[in-house]
Scaffold this motif. Structure first.
Motif, PDB file in Angstrom:
ATOM      1  N   TYR A   1      49.209  58.184  55.481  1.00  0.00           N
ATOM      2  CA  TYR A   1      48.789  58.133  54.053  1.00  0.00           C
ATOM      3  C   TYR A   1      47.681  58.958  53.578  1.00  0.00           C
ATOM      4  O   TYR A   1      47.612  59.279  52.312  1.00  0.00           O
ATOM      5  N   ARG A   2      46.826  59.423  54.500  1.00  0.00           N
ATOM      6  CA  ARG A   2      45.708  60.109  54.196  1.00  0.00           C
ATOM      7  C   ARG A   2      45.563  61.524  54.558  1.00  0.00           C
ATOM      8  O   ARG A   2      44.655  62.444  54.241  1.00  0.00           O
ATOM      9  N   LYS A   3      46.651  62.051  55.485  1.00  0.00           N
ATOM     10  CA  LYS A   3      46.444  63.277  55.916  1.00  0.00           C
ATOM     11  C   LYS A   3      47.831  64.092  55.571  1.00  0.00           C
ATOM     12  O   LYS A   3      48.924  63.618  55.055  1.00  0.00           O
ATOM     13  N   ASP A   4      47.824  65.593  55.702  1.00  0.00           N
ATOM     14  CA  ASP A   4      48.881  66.327  55.413  1.00  0.00           C
ATOM     15  C   ASP A   4      48.878  67.484  56.124  1.00  0.00           C
ATOM     16  O   ASP A   4      47.803  67.848  56.689  1.00  0.00           O
ATOM     17  N   ASP A   5      50.016  68.251  56.296  1.00  0.00           N
ATOM     18  CA  ASP A   5      50.060  69.372  56.933  1.00  0.00           C
ATOM     19  C   ASP A   5      49.564  70.735  56.032  1.00  0.00           C
ATOM     20  O   ASP A   5      50.092  70.699  54.818  1.00  0.00           O
ATOM     21  N   MET A   6      48.748  71.741  56.699  1.00  0.00           N
ATOM     22  CA  MET A   6      49.034  72.972  55.899  1.00  0.00           C
ATOM     23  C   MET A   6      49.196  74.182  56.811  1.00  0.00           C
ATOM     24  O   MET A   6      49.166  73.743  58.079  1.00  0.00           O
ATOM     25  N   ILE A   7      49.971  74.992  56.241  1.00  0.00           N
ATOM     26  CA  ILE A   7      50.371  75.955  56.962  1.00  0.00           C
ATOM     27  C   ILE A   7      49.991  77.330  56.653  1.00  0.00           C
ATOM     28  O   ILE A   7      49.719  77.663  55.327  1.00  0.00           O
ATOM     29  N   VAL A   8      49.142  78.113  57.368  1.00  0.00           N
ATOM     30  CA  VAL A   8      48.679  79.510  57.196  1.00  0.00           C
ATOM     31  C   VAL A   8      49.626  80.540  57.581  1.00  0.00           C
ATOM     32  O   VAL A   8      49.737  80.479  59.220  1.00  0.00           O
ATOM     33  N   ARG A   9      50.074  81.536  56.883  1.00  0.00           N
ATOM     34  CA  ARG A   9      51.204  82.314  57.300  1.00  0.00           C
ATOM     35  C   ARG A   9      50.615  83.793  57.137  1.00  0.00           C
ATOM     36  O   ARG A   9      50.169  84.405  56.160  1.00  0.00           O
ATOM     37  N   VAL A  10      50.374  84.442  58.242  1.00  0.00           N
ATOM     38  CA  VAL A  10      49.642  85.615  58.288  1.00  0.00           C
ATOM     39  C   VAL A  10      50.784  86.809  58.651  1.00  0.00           C
ATOM     40  O   VAL A  10      51.369  86.926  59.406  1.00  0.00           O
ATOM     41  N   ARG A  11      50.797  87.900  57.674  1.00  0.00           N
ATOM     42  CA  ARG A  11      51.863  88.908  57.813  1.00  0.00           C
ATOM     43  C   ARG A  11      51.056  90.283  57.644  1.00  0.00           C
ATOM     44  O   ARG A  11      50.042  90.324  57.052  1.00  0.00           O
ATOM     45  N   ASP A  12      51.684  91.353  58.121  1.00  0.00           N
ATOM     46  CA  ASP A  12      51.017  92.648  57.783  1.00  0.00           C
ATOM     47  C   ASP A  12      51.708  92.988  56.688  1.00  0.00           C
ATOM     48  O   ASP A  12      52.329  92.357  55.833  1.00  0.00           O
ATOM     49  N   ARG A  13      51.286  94.285  56.054  1.00  0.00           N
ATOM     50  CA  ARG A  13      51.535  94.791  54.644  1.00  0.00           C
ATOM     51  C   ARG A  13      53.091  94.982  54.601  1.00  0.00           C
ATOM     52  O   ARG A  13      53.801  95.056  53.610  1.00  0.00           O
ATOM     53  N   ASP A  14      53.947  94.985  55.817  1.00  0.00           N
ATOM     54  CA  ASP A  14      55.603  95.431  55.799  1.00  0.00           C
ATOM     55  C   ASP A  14      56.013  93.821  55.734  1.00  0.00           C
ATOM     56  O   ASP A  14      57.075  93.862  56.074  1.00  0.00           O
ATOM     57  N   GLY A  15      55.157  92.924  55.992  1.00  0.00           N
ATOM     58  CA  GLY A  15      55.820  91.491  56.118  1.00  0.00           C
ATOM     59  C   GLY A  15      56.439  91.073  57.400  1.00  0.00           C
ATOM     60  O   GLY A  15      56.886  90.046  57.450  1.00  0.00           O
ATOM     61  N   ASN A  16      55.551  91.779  58.479  1.00  0.00           N
ATOM     62  CA  ASN A  16      55.750  91.319  59.813  1.00  0.00           C
ATOM     63  C   ASN A  16      54.729  90.182  60.106  1.00  0.00           C
ATOM     64  O   ASN A  16      53.551  90.584  59.900  1.00  0.00           O
ATOM     65  N   PRO A  17      55.182  89.416  61.218  1.00  0.00           N
ATOM     66  CA  PRO A  17      54.159  88.359  61.564  1.00  0.00           C
ATOM     67  C   PRO A  17      53.227  89.057  62.476  1.00  0.00           C
ATOM     68  O   PRO A  17      53.337  89.857  62.970  1.00  0.00           O
ATOM     69  N   VAL A  18      51.779  88.290  62.059  1.00  0.00           N
ATOM     70  CA  VAL A  18      50.884  88.648  63.089  1.00  0.00           C
ATOM     71  C   VAL A  18      50.446  87.592  63.898  1.00  0.00           C
ATOM     72  O   VAL A  18      49.941  86.496  63.343  1.00  0.00           O
ATOM     73  N   GLU A  19      50.674  87.851  65.165  1.00  0.00           N
ATOM     74  CA  GLU A  19      50.299  87.076  66.281  1.00  0.00           C
ATOM     75  C   GLU A  19      48.915  87.007  66.645  1.00  0.00           C
ATOM     76  O   GLU A  19      48.296  87.989  66.573  1.00  0.00           O
ATOM     77  N   GLY A  20      48.296  85.970  66.903  1.00  0.00           N
ATOM     78  CA  GLY A  20      47.061  85.869  67.497  1.00  0.00           C
ATOM     79  C   GLY A  20      45.972  85.915  66.406  1.00  0.00           C
ATOM     80  O   GLY A  20      44.861  86.098  66.740  1.00  0.00           O
ATOM     81  N   ALA A  21      46.084  85.818  65.100  1.00  0.00           N
ATOM     82  CA  ALA A  21      45.185  85.871  64.213  1.00  0.00           C
ATOM     83  C   ALA A  21      44.521  84.329  64.166  1.00  0.00           C
ATOM     84  O   ALA A  21      44.969  83.465  64.471  1.00  0.00           O
ATOM     85  N   GLU A  22      43.131  84.391  64.071  1.00  0.00           N
ATOM     86  CA  GLU A  22      42.136  83.237  64.280  1.00  0.00           C
ATOM     87  C   GLU A  22      42.244  82.603  62.915  1.00  0.00           C
ATOM     88  O   GLU A  22      41.725  83.207  61.949  1.00  0.00           O
ATOM     89  N   VAL A  23      42.403  81.161  62.921  1.00  0.00           N
ATOM     90  CA  VAL A  23      42.416  80.559  61.650  1.00  0.00           C
ATOM     91  C   VAL A  23      41.191  79.324  61.764  1.00  0.00           C
ATOM     92  O   VAL A  23      41.396  78.504  62.902  1.00  0.00           O
ATOM     93  N   LYS A  24      40.207  79.248  60.880  1.00  0.00           N
ATOM     94  CA  LYS A  24      39.132  78.172  61.082  1.00  0.00           C
ATOM     95  C   LYS A  24      39.330  77.454  59.972  1.00  0.00           C
ATOM     96  O   LYS A  24      39.271  78.104  58.773  1.00  0.00           O
ATOM     97  N   VAL A  25      39.374  76.243  59.860  1.00  0.00           N
ATOM     98  CA  VAL A  25      39.700  75.097  58.874  1.00  0.00           C
ATOM     99  C   VAL A  25      38.362  74.565  59.051  1.00  0.00           C
ATOM    100  O   VAL A  25      38.380  73.718  59.824  1.00  0.00           O
ATOM    101  N   ASP A  26      37.762  74.480  57.615  1.00  0.00           N
ATOM    102  CA  ASP A  26      36.399  73.531  57.755  1.00  0.00           C
ATOM    103  C   ASP A  26      36.652  72.717  56.197  1.00  0.00           C
ATOM    104  O   ASP A  26      36.706  73.315  55.289  1.00  0.00           O
TER     105      ASP A  26
END
Length: 475
Positions: A51-76
């Motif tokens: 009841y108190r939590k939800d999922d967030m999704i961070v989607r990282v792409r290059d300028r051509d729309g291709n997935p970027v693997e290994g991007a570092e995501v810091k959530v504070d």
């Protein structure tokens, strides 16, 4: 009158031969449900996650729309959506000065451990002796610190007896209503669009002199007018005497209290949104007893806020445990909005027993418990990396965040609001595009949790005059 004969008194000094605690066999026993691995806590934490939590999704792409693997995501996390509040008085926020004194430093530290701060005294209508300049200054200081605020005690069940000294008792019912109506509505106008909740009516059950004489129609009308003034604020009836109970069969105040409030809502059309439980606790009850009390109230109302928590018992051994457990029971209920601590230091506390500091400003262990809860236990801080699909998912407490994405040594930070949603891809996403040395990020517009941060009036008289002019321009 009677005569009592006393004889054969003997005083014996046992020195250290007898353990003093043997004279109080129940004094230092833990209460039921206090254990870390108790079953109720396991279920409570499951509810917290649900009841108190939800999922967030961070989607990282290059300028051509291709997935970027290994991007570092810091959530504070910056602030929990759930109100973790403190009620204070005038000199606990407005006498901090340059912060050189020990007391000023402690007060600043205390205020940093809450996301919501409330004027616990001067906002009461019968304390407005200075045209409410104090609560105006207090509330503005609260907003300047970036905190939320609640409105407290717009009207009071004992207001008929509060003014007996000025001949108030000789006034007619209509004269009394007129006096209160415009003073209270002026206050609502003064704080409109700023507070997240209003205790529109305080203690109709315990302080019942007005209700016993005149009924509840005046209160119901007040609710209607305040809702018209401030439609986004949640309006509550706030009552004392509800602090949990030993078991389900133990008598609760909630049913009797609801016999007062429900007719206001159902017959007098009072727009009551929720119920405030003051929570001035005096007993070590099984924590689920507090949960059951909340449950009884939310069958008819959208939510409950714990508005005035403190604890006093002859045995304060487990006060910190009681705070921890009562808060957990509260936040685990799906229909609670917040939990407010009532005061924090013995000198300025109504019982003389504040939760966090004694009269010499020595810290009580309860404060470290709360500090841990606020800064660590109910916070979300994660470091993750995107997978082959360019996505990273974090489950966290709902509230405000700083999310930083780093690719190739270049970082981008975006403010983000994690909301209550059943569709993460629609509501709780951040789209990041990496274009060489440039990183851009977009996220849905956050829904509004907070209100205005500035007050329009310096005192109550100006607000009331404007309200009267707008509602009764012919006069």
């Amino acid at each position: 009158p009677q005569v009592i004969e006393v004889a054969d008194i003997t005083v014996i000094n046992y020195n250290q031969d007898v353990d003093f605690n043997t004279f109080f066999p129940d004094k230092f026993k833990p209460y039921k449900g206090m254990e870390d691995d108790h079953l109720w806590k396991k279920h409570a934490w499951k509810r917290v996650d649900k009841y108190r939590k939800d999922d967030m999704i961070v989607r990282v792409r290059d300028r051509d729309g291709n997935p970027v693997e290994g991007a570092e995501v810091k959530v504070d996390m910056k602030e929990n959506e759930f109100m973790m509040g403190l009620a204070i008085i005038f000199n606990e926020i407005l006498d901090l000065g340059d912060g050189d004194s020990k007391q000023a430093q402690i007060k600043k530290d205390v205020l940093n451990q809450f996301n919501t701060v409330i004027d616990g005294l001067e906002m009461k209508f019968f304390e407005g002796h200075d045209s409410m300049q104090r609560p105006q200054r207090m509330t503005q200081a609260i907003f300047d610190m970036g905190k939320r605020s609640r409105g407290h005690c717009l009207s009071w069940g004992g207001m008929d007896s509060a003014n007996l000294s000025n001949g108030f008792d000789s006034w007619s019912y209509e004269e009394k209503c007129d006096y209160y109506r415009w003073s209270q509505l002026g206050e609502a106008w003064m704080f409109r669009d700023t507070v997240v909740e209003w205790d529109v009516l305080n203690e109709p059950h315990d302080s019942a002199d007005w209700r016993n004489k005149y009924g509840t129609e005046f209160y119901s009308e007040l609710f209607q007018r305040v809702k018209a003034i401030d439609p986004k604020a949640k309006l509550l009836v706030n009552e004392t005497g509800m602090e949990g109970h030993p078991d389900r069969n133990h008598r609760m105040r909630a049913p009797g209290f609801l016999t007062i409030v429900n007719p206001m809502k159902e017959k007098e059309r009072a727009p009551i949104d929720g119920i405030g439980i003051q929570g001035h606790c005096t007993s070590y009850y099984y924590p689920m007893g507090f949960y059951h009390e909340i449950d009884a109230l939310t069958k008819d109302y959208d939510f409950v806020t714990i508005t005035e928590y403190d604890f006093y018992n002859a045995d304060m051994t487990y006060a910190k445990n009681h705070l921890y457990d009562t808060f957990l029971a509260t936040i685990s209920h799906p229909k609670t909005n917040g939990f407010v601590i009532w005061g924090y230091q013995d000198t300025n506390h109504w019982r003389g027993v504040g939760p966090f500091f004694d009269r010499q400003w020595n810290k009580k262990d309860t404060y470290d418990t709360w500090k841990y809860m606020y800064n660590e236990l109910y916070q979300t801080h994660e470091n993750v990396t995107t997978g082959k699909d360019g996505n990273a998912t974090v489950r966290g407490y709902r509230g405000t965040y700083d999310v930083t994405v780093t690719v190739g040594g270049i970082s981008k930070t975006v403010e983000f609001m994690l909301t209550d949603s059943d569709d993460t891809l629609r509501d709780n996403y951040i789209d990041v595009v990496v274009d060489g040395a440039n990183i851009t990020a977009t996220t849905p517009n956050p829904h509004e949790i907070y209100r205005k941060r500035n007050l329009d009036y310096a005192n109550h008289e100006a607000a009331a005059a404007d309200y009267l002019q707008l509602t009764m321009p012919e006069e």
